[in-house]
Design an enzyme around this catalytic site. Sequence first.
Site, PDB file in Angstrom:
ATOM      1  CD  GLU A  30      -8.049  -9.268  -4.157  1.00  0.00           C
ATOM      2  OE1 GLU A  30      -8.937  -9.059  -3.301  1.00  0.00           O
ATOM      3  OE2 GLU A  30      -6.886  -9.624  -3.856  1.00  0.00           O
ATOM      4  CG  ASN A  86      -3.575  -2.608   7.044  1.00  0.00           C
ATOM      5  OD1 ASN A  86      -3.499  -2.066   5.945  1.00  0.00           O
ATOM      6  ND2 ASN A  86      -4.571  -3.403   7.384  1.00  0.00           N
ATOM      7  CE  LYS A  92      -3.870  -2.381   2.303  1.00  0.00           C
ATOM      8  NZ  LYS A  92      -4.694  -2.433   3.547  1.00  0.00           N
ATOM      9  CE1 TYR A 111      -9.045  -3.618   0.285  1.00  0.00           C
ATOM     10  CE2 TYR A 111      -8.294  -1.534  -0.646  1.00  0.00           C
ATOM     11  CZ  TYR A 111      -8.050  -2.688   0.095  1.00  0.00           C
ATOM     12  OH  TYR A 111      -6.802  -2.917   0.631  1.00  0.00           O
TER      13      TYR A 111
END
Length: 148
Positions: free
Chosen positions: A126, A112, A9, A49
């Site tokens: 994905e 995270n 991320k 998401y």
Amino acid sequence: MEQTFIMIKPDGVQRGLVSEIMGRFEKKGFFMKGLKLQSVERSFAEKHYADLSSKPFFSGLVDYIISGPVVAMIWEGKNVVTTCRKIIGATNPSDAAPGTIRGDFAVEIGRNVVHGSDSVESARKEIALWFPEAPINFESSIHSWIYE
Ligand code: UDP
Ligand code: MG
């Protein structure tokens, strides 16, 4: 062989954790089958998401994912989906065991550092979303030193 989708991320990229995170999957004995640095648009992050769209944290999560470039990867190996989730650790870094990526490098649930697919079916979806191009097929020369 099973594959999973892993994303470092924006916080993981900005904090210089890319090689550390990749190294954990690499040293385990999984094989990298896709890799790119990518900035994603809001609509793309919302698609990734989509299952969480009704959650109160959804818009903050999307803001987070589009806040900087991410590293998108495909990793391959036996039980790679479940094992990578274990290597990543619990969603909330406060609950993540030391030795896991989130346990070692994160404090807040909304920072995270890494994503990993939660099932073989989500991994398939994905990977199709993030890597629409033809897959790269090759067998590592050390394959037989890791797999019986
Ligand atoms: N998240 C959050 N607040 C929450 C739950 C989740 O900000 O209360 C974020 C967090 O970054 C998490 C992501 O939303 O990694 C996706 O949530 P999921 O439940 O799928 O957790 P994961 O599969 O990433 O462990
Ligand atoms: Mg998830």
